[in-house]
Design an enzyme around this catalytic site. Structure first.
Site, PDB file in Angstrom:
ATOM      1  N   TYR A 160      11.146  -8.337  -3.976  1.00  0.00           N
ATOM      2  CA  TYR A 160      10.333  -7.120  -3.903  1.00  0.00           C
ATOM      3  C   TYR A 160       9.095  -7.258  -4.784  1.00  0.00           C
ATOM      4  CZ  TYR A 160       9.122  -2.160  -4.482  1.00  0.00           C
ATOM      5  OH  TYR A 160       8.466  -0.954  -4.520  1.00  0.00           O
ATOM      6  N   LYS A 164       5.105  -7.371  -3.523  1.00  0.00           N
ATOM      7  CA  LYS A 164       4.110  -6.408  -3.978  1.00  0.00           C
ATOM      8  C   LYS A 164       2.978  -7.092  -4.745  1.00  0.00           C
ATOM      9  CE  LYS A 164       5.840  -2.461  -2.500  1.00  0.00           C
ATOM     10  NZ  LYS A 164       5.097  -1.521  -1.636  1.00  0.00           N
TER      11      LYS A 164
END
Length: 264
Positions: A160, A164
């Protein structure tokens, strides 16, 4: 009001940040076009933020599907005559772990949603955003994460965080590419953010440690300069600022909403 007479597309509407963004945008005068994979979430959000249904529309949308992204952008044009901003809340954040236990097929799935899905949705909205830019202002607001620059010790979400971080890198290129059209591209980076996800973590930690929920919450709050962690609504307020004409001179920037836990 910040967003009077503007139309804002919000992807990833659920019980947390997406709904808060939609609510703040409507409160600030916007019309909202909502996308998510679950019709029930969309209907609940629309009913909550716009009970009479005059300033909202929604369509089931998976940002992994280019055609569905296009249909959501088309809905904004059909219902409200165009769109002025797109806010990318949709994300896959349930893949846990680091490098040693990585399933790279899962990492690819995270990247496809969080990086490429955001870019698919942006490209689908681009024709209408360019029209908004020609009128004076168009805005793309991405949701990043503090964990892409400072990994938390409590949980490990390397996939994750990496996705990002890649999105922020893409933001810089997009800001340069879309700037001549009058379209701005910025990122809001939350840290610990009190809402459904963190509430779930607090419940899990309290059960694991056999301590009251409040003890875990206080431990997290104590790390903040304020000292209290930011809430979903605080992040949504910052999103509304980036979607508005108040930030017309800002593009290619990341703004942390983290109650001062990390200062850069």
């Amino acid at each position: 009001m910040l967003l009077a007479n503007r139309t804002v597309v919000v992807s990833g509407v659920g019980a947390g940040l997406g709904r808060e963004v939609a609510a703040v945008c409507v409160r600030e005068g916007a019309r909202v076009v909502l996308g998510a994979r679950t019709r029930e979430n969309l209907a609940a959000c629309a009913a909550a933020v716009d009970p009479d249904g005059t300033r909202s529309a929604y369509r089931v949308t998976d940002i992994g599907d280019e055609e569905q992204c296009a249909r959501l952008a088309e809905l904004a044009v059909e219902r409200f005559g165009g769109l002025d901003a797109v806010v990318h809340v949709a994300a896959l954040d349930t893949v846990m772990g680091g490098l040693e236990d990585a399933d790279f097929a899962e990492w690819q799935r995270v990247l496809d949603v969080n990086l490429l899905g955001t870019l698919r949705m942006t490209r689908a909205c681009l024709p209408a955003l360019r029209e908004a830019g020609a009128r004076g202002d168009g805005s793309v607001v991405m949701i990043g994460t503090q964990s892409s620059v400072a990994a938390p010790t409590e949980v490990r979400q390397a996939a994750y965080a990496a996705s990002k971080g890649a999105l922020v890198s893409a933001m810089y290129s997009l800001a340069r590419e879309l700037g001549p059209y009058g379209v701005r591209v910025n990122t809001v980076q939350p840290g610990w953010m009190w809402g459904p996800m963190v509430e779930g973590y607090v419940a899990w930690a309290a059960e694991s440690e056999q301590v009251p929920h409040q003890a875990v919450r206080q431990r997290l709050d104590a790390r903040m300069a304020l000292p209290r962690m930011a809430e979903d609504g605080d992040v949504a307020e910052t999103v509304a600022f980036f979607a508005s004409a108040r930030s017309r001179g800002i593009t290619g920037q990341c703004l942390m909403v983290n109650a001062g836990e990390l200062m850069r």
